[in-house]
Design an enzyme around this catalytic site. Structure first.
Site, PDB file in Angstrom:
ATOM      1  N   SER A   1      43.967  36.166  43.989  1.00  5.11           N
ATOM      2  CA  SER A   1      45.054  36.916  44.077  1.00  5.11           C
ATOM      3  C   SER A   1      45.722  37.980  43.111  1.00  5.11           C
ATOM      4  O   SER A   1      46.397  39.246  43.059  1.00  5.11           O
ATOM      5  CB  SER A   1      47.069  36.252  44.335  1.00  5.11           C
ATOM      6  OG  SER A   1      47.029  35.098  43.156  1.00  5.11           O
ATOM      7  N   TYR A   2      44.738  37.130  42.027  1.00  8.02           N
ATOM      8  CA  TYR A   2      44.982  39.213  40.524  1.00  8.02           C
ATOM      9  C   TYR A   2      44.969  39.396  40.713  1.00  8.02           C
ATOM     10  O   TYR A   2      43.493  39.704  40.566  1.00  8.02           O
ATOM     11  CB  TYR A   2      44.606  37.853  39.339  1.00  8.02           C
ATOM     12  CG  TYR A   2      45.298  36.029  39.002  1.00  8.02           C
ATOM     13  CD1 TYR A   2      46.321  35.995  39.486  1.00  8.02           C
ATOM     14  CD2 TYR A   2      44.628  35.369  38.261  1.00  8.02           C
ATOM     15  CE1 TYR A   2      46.894  34.705  39.263  1.00  8.02           C
ATOM     16  CE2 TYR A   2      45.246  34.341  37.755  1.00  8.02           C
ATOM     17  CZ  TYR A   2      46.553  33.753  37.597  1.00  8.02           C
ATOM     18  OH  TYR A   2      45.825  32.781  38.139  1.00  8.02           O
ATOM     19  N   THR A   3      45.426  40.635  40.661  1.00  2.00           N
ATOM     20  CA  THR A   3      46.606  41.099  39.977  1.00  2.00           C
ATOM     21  C   THR A   3      47.336  41.642  41.787  1.00  2.00           C
ATOM     22  O   THR A   3      48.112  42.555  41.010  1.00  2.00           O
ATOM     23  CB  THR A   3      46.832  42.068  39.335  1.00  2.00           C
ATOM     24  OG1 THR A   3      45.625  43.324  38.916  1.00  2.00           O
ATOM     25  CG2 THR A   3      46.434  41.139  37.693  1.00  2.00           C
TER      26      THR A   3
ATOM     27  N   GLU B   1      41.665  42.212  41.723  1.00  2.14           N
ATOM     28  CA  GLU B   1      41.297  43.262  40.778  1.00  2.14           C
ATOM     29  C   GLU B   1      40.690  41.920  39.210  1.00  2.14           C
ATOM     30  O   GLU B   1      40.304  42.727  38.595  1.00  2.14           O
ATOM     31  CB  GLU B   1      42.650  43.925  40.090  1.00  2.14           C
ATOM     32  CG  GLU B   1      43.102  45.112  40.692  1.00  2.14           C
ATOM     33  CD  GLU B   1      42.934  44.317  41.688  1.00  2.14           C
ATOM     34  OE1 GLU B   1      43.208  45.191  42.724  1.00  2.14           O
ATOM     35  OE2 GLU B   1      44.039  43.438  41.741  1.00  2.14           O
TER      36      GLU B   1
END
Length: 314
Positions: free
Chosen positions: A53-55, A65
């Site tokens: 889930s980053y970012t 990402e």
């Protein structure tokens, strides 16, 4: 060169600072991220933490990402076998939740972004209590059997669900959590100490705390009357307003002076000295921030200094 240490009961050998990848693709652009990763590994570091889930929270981003940046770096440096990569599932906008099907689909997506065929340490990022632990552990075990994941770990989970997961693994002979990633630092102790840590200790799990520096508060850069330009400044300033926060800063300042060390290094050293903790997680959005983090590998606090910080943060 700092020696590596075993991660819990696994065969993973890790550096005592787990480099956080949450800034990659956010406050650290790709060239800066590459520079930080290069400097970290040049100092002997080998353990990088990220999540699918980053970012996603950054406007214009869609998630993944950080993994993409790390994957490009691994490919350009040709060092995949030398780096322990940890990533997580459950929060990516395209792969939400912990159903068995989603865990497997999300893992494949992470592998693609990372440009690798295996993940060293794979976490359910946030436990989903509507999904039986049997389904979650079963799916993770399938990934281990397929060779896509080496070891599994837990994050943001209740003591009851953690113990139930471990019991199921033991009963069925399935892959078993080897580590836990709790929210834990000098100004947030009840998020781990107590029943959750007891379960980890009883079952031989290594702890890899996140928010180790309390959104930057424990670097010492937040002081009364100062203004810090950071996306996390609001959270850090809340700690500054508390009596406990002030007490902790005072103790950190004293001990830092005694060791000619940075406040951040001392805060991480206290955390590293706590039961079950194998390596705190901390991120650097610039090369200038990295040395103070790396120094935790060499700083040993005295028993009296550890107790001074423990009392200040009580």
């Amino acid at each position: 060169m700092t020696s590596l240490r075993k991660l819990g009961r696994s065969d993973l050998e890790i550096f005592p600072l787990n480099l956080g990848g949450n800034v990659f693709g956010w406050t650290a652009d790709e060239p800066t991220s590459f520079a930080v990763l290069d400097a970290y590994t040049a100092a002997g570091g080998n353990f990088v933490d990220t999540a699918d889930s980053y970012t996603a929270w950054v406007e214009g981003n869609k998630g993944g990402e950080s993994e993409t940046v790390i994957g490009k770096w691994l490919k350009s440096r040709g060092n995949r076998a030398d780096v322990v990569i940890a990533t997580k599932v459950s929060q990516h906008p395209d792969f939400p939740g912990l159903s068995a099907a989603n865990i497997k689909a999300a893992a494949d997506a992470s592998l693609s972004r990372l440009g690798t065929d295996y993940i060293d340490l794979y976490y359910p990022h946030f436990d989903k209590e509507e999904v039986p632990v049997e389904e979650i552990v079963g799916a993770l075990d399938d990934l281990v059997k397929a060779g896509k994941v080496r070891h599994i770990a837990a994050s943001n989970i209740t003591p009851e669900r953690l113990q139930a997961s471990l019991d199921f693994s033991d009963r069925e002979g399935l892959a078993r959590y080897v580590a836990i990633q709790p929210h834990y630092n000098l100004v947030s102790r009840d998020t781990y100490e107590g029943e959750l840590r007891d379960v980890a200790e009883r079952n031989g799990l290594a702890a890899l705390p996140y928010f180790s520096l309390a959104a930057g508060f424990l670097t010492g850069k937040y002081r009364p009357g100062t203004s810090v330009d950071s996306p996390r400044a609001g959270r850090a300033e809340q700690y500054l307003a508390s009596e406990r926060g002030q007490q902790v800063l005072t103790a950190l300042d004293e001990i830092a002076r005694a060791h000619d060390a940075a406040v951040a290094t001392v805060a991480l050293a206290w955390l590293a000295a706590q039961p079950t903790v194998a390596a705190p997680i901390a991120s650097a959005r610039s090369l200038e921030q990295l040395p103070d983090l790396l120094a935790v590998a060499e700083l040993a606090l005295t028993d009296a200094e550890i107790e001074r910080l423990t009392q200040a943060s009580a």
